[in-house]
Write a protein that holds these residues in place. Structure first.
Motif, PDB file in Angstrom:
ATOM      1  N   GLY A 124       0.807  -1.000   0.047  1.00 42.00           N
ATOM      2  CA  GLY A 124       0.130   0.020  -0.075  1.00 42.00           C
ATOM      3  C   GLY A 124       0.804   1.349  -0.145  1.00 42.00           C
ATOM      4  O   GLY A 124       0.494   2.071  -0.640  1.00 42.00           O
ATOM      5  N   THR A 125       1.929   1.257   0.856  1.00 44.15           N
ATOM      6  CA  THR A 125       2.804   2.518   0.727  1.00 44.15           C
ATOM      7  C   THR A 125       3.444   2.892  -0.575  1.00 44.15           C
ATOM      8  O   THR A 125       3.621   3.876  -1.094  1.00 44.15           O
ATOM      9  N   MET A 126       3.823   1.567  -1.349  1.00 46.46           N
ATOM     10  CA  MET A 126       4.285   1.641  -2.642  1.00 46.46           C
ATOM     11  C   MET A 126       3.426   2.114  -3.308  1.00 46.46           C
ATOM     12  O   MET A 126       3.456   3.022  -4.262  1.00 46.46           O
ATOM     13  N   GLN A 127       1.930   1.629  -3.321  1.00 45.74           N
ATOM     14  CA  GLN A 127       1.217   2.251  -4.281  1.00 45.74           C
ATOM     15  C   GLN A 127       0.649   3.941  -4.025  1.00 45.74           C
ATOM     16  O   GLN A 127       0.615   4.545  -5.032  1.00 45.74           O
ATOM     17  N   ALA A 128       0.712   3.990  -2.824  1.00 45.69           N
ATOM     18  CA  ALA A 128       0.617   5.461  -2.439  1.00 45.69           C
ATOM     19  C   ALA A 128       1.491   6.604  -3.017  1.00 45.69           C
ATOM     20  O   ALA A 128       1.245   7.598  -3.505  1.00 45.69           O
ATOM     21  N   MET A 129       2.761   5.807  -2.890  1.00 47.89           N
ATOM     22  CA  MET A 129       3.936   6.922  -3.385  1.00 47.89           C
ATOM     23  C   MET A 129       3.945   6.859  -4.802  1.00 47.89           C
ATOM     24  O   MET A 129       4.231   8.049  -5.415  1.00 47.89           O
ATOM     25  N   TRP A 130       3.498   5.892  -5.591  1.00 53.01           N
ATOM     26  CA  TRP A 130       3.714   5.785  -6.808  1.00 53.01           C
ATOM     27  C   TRP A 130       2.122   6.969  -7.362  1.00 53.01           C
ATOM     28  O   TRP A 130       2.453   7.132  -8.396  1.00 53.01           O
ATOM     29  N   LYS A 131       1.214   6.808  -6.798  1.00 53.61           N
ATOM     30  CA  LYS A 131       0.002   7.318  -7.093  1.00 53.61           C
ATOM     31  C   LYS A 131       0.261   8.759  -6.781  1.00 53.61           C
ATOM     32  O   LYS A 131      -0.120   9.648  -7.776  1.00 53.61           O
ATOM     33  N   HIS A 132       1.341   9.307  -5.882  1.00 58.30           N
ATOM     34  CA  HIS A 132       1.636  10.733  -5.702  1.00 58.30           C
ATOM     35  C   HIS A 132       2.759  10.933  -6.189  1.00 58.30           C
ATOM     36  O   HIS A 132       3.270  12.078  -5.829  1.00 58.30           O
ATOM     37  N   ARG A 133       3.541  10.265  -7.028  1.00 58.64           N
ATOM     38  CA  ARG A 133       4.951  10.766  -7.638  1.00 58.64           C
ATOM     39  C   ARG A 133       4.916  12.104  -8.382  1.00 58.64           C
ATOM     40  O   ARG A 133       5.873  12.558  -8.333  1.00 58.64           O
ATOM     41  N   ARG A 134       3.861  12.466  -8.742  1.00 58.66           N
ATOM     42  CA  ARG A 134       3.962  13.804  -9.570  1.00 58.66           C
ATOM     43  C   ARG A 134       3.886  14.665  -8.637  1.00 58.66           C
ATOM     44  O   ARG A 134       4.475  15.940  -9.129  1.00 58.66           O
ATOM     45  N   ALA A 135       3.843  14.657  -7.366  1.00 54.92           N
ATOM     46  CA  ALA A 135       4.026  15.765  -6.408  1.00 54.92           C
ATOM     47  C   ALA A 135       5.644  16.153  -6.467  1.00 54.92           C
ATOM     48  O   ALA A 135       5.779  17.268  -5.987  1.00 54.92           O
ATOM     49  N   VAL A 136       6.483  15.231  -6.914  1.00 56.58           N
ATOM     50  CA  VAL A 136       7.528  15.688  -6.861  1.00 56.58           C
ATOM     51  C   VAL A 136       7.916  16.741  -7.782  1.00 56.58           C
ATOM     52  O   VAL A 136       9.049  17.735  -7.655  1.00 56.58           O
ATOM     53  N   LEU A 137       6.931  16.983  -8.988  1.00 57.27           N
ATOM     54  CA  LEU A 137       7.274  18.077  -9.878  1.00 57.27           C
ATOM     55  C   LEU A 137       6.371  19.539  -9.330  1.00 57.27           C
ATOM     56  O   LEU A 137       6.793  20.394 -10.017  1.00 57.27           O
ATOM     57  N   GLU A 138       5.534  19.241  -8.286  1.00 54.64           N
ATOM     58  CA  GLU A 138       4.716  20.356  -7.885  1.00 54.64           C
ATOM     59  C   GLU A 138       5.491  21.142  -6.898  1.00 54.64           C
ATOM     60  O   GLU A 138       6.384  20.674  -6.187  1.00 54.64           O
ATOM     61  N   PRO A 139       5.125  22.555  -6.926  1.00 60.35           N
ATOM     62  CA  PRO A 139       5.791  23.028  -5.822  1.00 60.35           C
ATOM     63  C   PRO A 139       5.439  22.789  -4.531  1.00 60.35           C
ATOM     64  O   PRO A 139       3.927  22.323  -4.406  1.00 60.35           O
ATOM     65  N   GLY A 140       6.019  23.011  -3.284  1.00 59.04           N
ATOM     66  CA  GLY A 140       5.608  22.600  -2.218  1.00 59.04           C
ATOM     67  C   GLY A 140       6.417  21.796  -1.230  1.00 59.04           C
ATOM     68  O   GLY A 140       7.407  21.207  -1.966  1.00 59.04           O
ATOM     69  N   HIS A 141       6.355  21.676  -0.077  1.00 56.08           N
ATOM     70  CA  HIS A 141       7.399  21.127   0.665  1.00 56.08           C
ATOM     71  C   HIS A 141       7.452  19.554   0.664  1.00 56.08           C
ATOM     72  O   HIS A 141       8.548  18.884   0.661  1.00 56.08           O
ATOM     73  N   PHE A 142       6.230  19.155   0.486  1.00 60.28           N
ATOM     74  CA  PHE A 142       6.148  17.439   0.651  1.00 60.28           C
ATOM     75  C   PHE A 142       6.803  16.729  -0.705  1.00 60.28           C
ATOM     76  O   PHE A 142       7.519  16.126  -0.669  1.00 60.28           O
ATOM     77  N   GLY A 143       6.272  17.327  -1.729  1.00 58.60           N
ATOM     78  CA  GLY A 143       6.803  16.800  -3.014  1.00 58.60           C
ATOM     79  C   GLY A 143       8.089  16.870  -3.286  1.00 58.60           C
ATOM     80  O   GLY A 143       8.997  15.796  -3.535  1.00 58.60           O
TER      81      GLY A 143
END
Lengths: 717, 93
Positions: A584-603
């Motif tokens: 599930g953690t891998m799924q969630a990270m993969w699902k939110h992988r585009r966050a890396v390109l978004e501005p913001g602390h988390f991605g």
């Protein structure tokens, strides 16, 4: 936390994996593949152990001195011994003729320097090479040959031939022949046994070896002048030792490998011109013996040599790769530990300071949503602890996800005024939670698992961070309630470390990866911004946490909000739970992988950090155990054990810090060394198989945990 | 003496009445939400199939290479080349 079950996964009619015959066949193929991988690793280990088998330079081996079986003609004869006729024949070098011989090479540092000296003085020499080194440095063997020198065999791994069984001795000589055949295209009939010296020093064992290899066609080449350069006695001493005592010819022994050979290089540069002035002639052994030059090797030998050389190089490569990965993993673990120590400590101190406050006290009403599926045994203590929370206007909403046992009845039997039960058709935990959120109208929502008991002030503590308008969600501090068995203790340790150090670190960096399903508080607007809980991952809590942070909300950790959850009590249940978590953690990270390109602390910062520390590092960690086993069996045992103990000490220190910060008793820590041997490996396997499941796209079902209702470690009342 | 109870009888169209489940009083709540496809899951199984065959192919290749290596090293020792014998006078001065 999130040990919630639900209806089993639907039968997948498109998968052929359900057909018994196909299943059987695949199982056989899987076993075969495992065997192939083991064969590969076995070959690598065998080659590495074989080629690195305790190399010690010539002359450092204590020998017995019985020589009653050696014929006097050989003992008193010359350094070249031949068995191709009926009897042993010894030969000496012609007068005023010298054959310089170099043992143990080729060596990448010293062989080129020696070749340079020989080229400067236009002197040919004979190199008795170690086959495994030829395989590792084929270019040096080629250079020796190209510059007009001669190559003889000095075995493949430099063992004492006299102490080996015949098959192993033949293998050593054969493989050296093959390595020379592939690298230089030539074969050789010269052989110098390791640890040999003068003919009069031959023992019975040596003589048997010389005889055996001689009958196979090898010409044994000993020496009659020993420079003793392996002792590194100084340049003057080497020059003195290597000068023949009279005008007789001689085979002179040097070494071009096995340590620092700078004295040998300097001595040669001085010795050769002096001997040339004295009228000595330099030649190779075969030339001096009047034998024809080395013939070309056969095509079959060249091919076999190619296979051998590439095997050695591939095995070296695999082992080197493993070492590099181990060093990377070790470095990451060390960095992580240091960072954890520093930040968790600072985090705890900041939170404990009298000046610390989230803002004005939060007293807004709270609804606690409890999703439940067949939680008959645990729901009553869980709900009553929640309903008695010390927070004004707390309401409990139990969402019964089509339980087939008496879950609803168990809650109804409590007869608590602020508890409501709704039943929904089977739909999974995420749907149950979404329904619960839709059915309540408070602004602050707390989600608690049905197997979790909270302390009276936990809910009040959990919502305090909402005094900060930017906080969208709060993670609570979850502890294991059933700590009786070894498995319970191990999980307890893991939870304390995971919730105290890791979450404090992630909190400092503003990138908490998971609000545990066992205890988490949410602001309604953060939940709607994130789009509620989704059903497309198995770790809906991780998925939701990431979505909330992507929506721009802060997620914080409140260590004073404590909940006690029932952890899996058997290996099988633990396996299932962890399988779901890591998948599930891998799924969630993969699902939110585009966050890396978004501005913001988390991605930008958080997600890559989580990926490295929760997936990459644990995948590399098994190397520590594998290399420890390899090291204990084949390398320096003491150093290996020290290294392994160092890792253990680091873990113990980490655990002690975590326990101190959480004010837990240190007692259960005695199980920590045991944890290294069973539990850790189980976790690797879980991670590995869930990574494989992710790669192949397999559908994972929801798994239900069998409850015992053991809340022995939870505070009563 | 009693005869075994079998035989045929013709009956007309049977009609029964019951309340529809939809009209039943219930505490059940129906939740309608479009479900996105699960992450990683490949419903067609094509990725799995491809990976499986790639693994088998790699395994087969590995077996062949390893077998070649082992066979090449264990098929008898490589002998030194033939040369004139020293006892025939080659090596003596």
């Amino acid at each position: 936390m999130t040990v919630y079950g639900g209806a089993p996964a639907p039968f997948d009619p498109e998968s052929t994996g359900q057909i018994p015959a196909v299943r059987r066949r695949r199982r056989v193929l899987r076993v075969l593949l495992t065997l192939v991988v083991l064969l590969l690793l076995g070959t690598v280990v065998l080659v590495e152990v074989y080629t690195d088998a305790g190399f010690s330079p010539d002359g450092t081996d204590p020998r017995s001195s019985r020589d009653s079986a050696v014929p006097p003609a050989v003992l008193n004869g010359g350094p070249v011994i031949d068995f191709s006729g009926d009897t042993a024949t010894s030969a000496r070098m012609p007068a005023k003729t010298l054959a310089l011989t170099f043992d143990d090479g080729p060596d990448p540092a010293w062989t080129p320097k020696i070749l340079d000296v020989l080229a400067r003085h236009h002197v040919p020499a004979t190199f008795f090479v170690v086959g495994s080194e030829v395989a590792r440095h084929p270019e040096l063997a080629r250079r020796i040959k190209a510059e007009g020198h001669e190559i003889g065999a000095h075995t493949f791994t430099h063992p004492d031939l006299a102490s080996l069984p015949a098959w192993r001795r033949d293998l050593e000589n054969s493989q050296t022949q093959l390595a020379i055949a592939y690298t230089t295209g030539r074969s050789t009939s010269l052989l110098r046994p390791p640890y040999s010296s003068f003919a009069d020093a031959l023992t019975d064992g040596d003589y048997a070896t010389v005889r055996a290899v001689g009958e196979q066609g090898y010409l044994t080449v000993l020496d009659d002048v020993d420079s003793e350069d392996w002792k590194r006695p100084g340049v003057d001493a080497i020059v003195r030792n290597a000068t023949p005592p009279n005008a007789d010819g001689a085979i002179v022994l040097f070494h071009d490998a096995g340590g620092d050979r700078s004295q040998t290089v300097t001595a040669l540069d001085r010795l050769i011109p002096r001997l040339q002035r004295d009228g000595f002639r330099f030649t190779t052994v075969t030339q001096a013996m009047g034998l024809p030059a080395d013939p070309r090797a056969g095509a079959a030998d060249v091919w076999r040599g190619r296979a051998l050389v590439w095997t050695v190089r591939a095995a070296d490569g695999v082992l080197r790769l493993l070492w590099v990965l181990l060093i990377v993993a070790g470095g990451l673990i060390l960095i992580r530990t240091l960072v954890l120590f520093l930040f968790a400590w600072t985090h705890a101190r900041r939170r404990r300071a009298p000046s610390w406050s989230w803002g004005l006290p939060v007293t807004a009403p709270v609804t606690i949503v409890v999703p439940a599926y067949n939680e008959e045994t645990t729901i009553a203590p869980a709900v009553s602890s929640l309903a008695r929370s010390a927070h004004p206007g707390v309401k409990v909403l139990v969402v019964d996800d089509a339980s087939t046992d008496g879950t609803t009845a168990a809650v109804d039997a409590l007869k608590l005024g602020n508890v409501r039960v709704v039943r929904i058709p089977s739909g999974g935990k995420a749907t149950a939670l979404n329904t619960g959120v839709a059915l309540c109208h408070d602004d602050l929502i707390v989600m608690v698992d049905a197997d979790t008991v909270v302390t009276p002030d936990a809910i009040h503590q959990l919502v305090q961070p909402f005094a900060d308008r930017r906080v969208g969600a709060v993670a609570g501090n979850v502890k294991v309630s059933n700590r009786r068995g070894l498995l319970g203790k191990w999980q307890h340790i893991e939870y304390v470390i995971g919730f105290n150090l890791d979450r404090r670190l992630y909190d400092t960096f503003g990138c908490i990866p998971t609000i545990p399903g066992a205890l988490g508080g949410f602001r309604r607007s953060a939940l709607s911004d994130a789009g509620g809980l989704s059903t497309d991952t198995l770790a809906e809590d991780t998925d939701l946490t990431m979505a909330i942070q992507r929506a721009g909300w802060k997620v914080v950790y409140q260590e004073s909000a404590r909940a006690y959850t029932e952890a899996p009590a058997t290996m099988r249940q633990l396996w299932r739970q962890r399988y779901r978590w890591s998948y599930g953690t891998m799924q969630a990270m993969w699902k939110h992988r585009r966050a890396v390109l978004e501005p913001g602390h988390f991605g930008r910062g958080g997600l890559p950090l989580i990926a490295v520390f929760t997936v990459l590092l644990p995948l590399l960690a098994p190397l520590i155990d594998l290399m420890a086993v390899y090291g204990v069996l084949f390398l320096d045992r003491q150093v290996t054990l020290l290294g392994w103990l160092a890792v253990l000490v680091i873990q113990i220190l980490t655990a002690v810090l975590a326990f101190r910060l959480d004010r837990e008793k240190l007692g259960p820590l005695w199980t920590l060394p045991l944890q290294q041997i069973v539990y850790r490996q189980l976790m690797y396997l879980v991670l590995l198989s869930s990574a494989l499941a992710a790669l192949t796209g397999r559908r994972l079902g929801w798994q239900k945990i069998r409850r015992t209702g053991d809340f022995s470690s939870a505070p009563s009342g | 003496m009693q005869r075994p109870p079998h035989g045929r009888a013709k009956v007309g169209r049977a009609v029964g009445k019951a309340r529809l489940p939809a009209e039943d009083v219930t505490s059940l709540i129906r939740a309608e939400s479009p479900e996105p496809p699960p992450v990683f899951v490949d419903p067609s199984g094509a990725r799995r199939r491809r990976l499986r065959w790639a693994t088998y192919a790699a395994g087969l290749l590995l077996v062949l290479v390893l077998a070649a290596v082992w066979v090449s090293q264990l098929t008898g020792p490589a002998a030194p080349p033939a040369r004139p014998s020293c006892s025939a006078g080659a090596c003596t001065r």
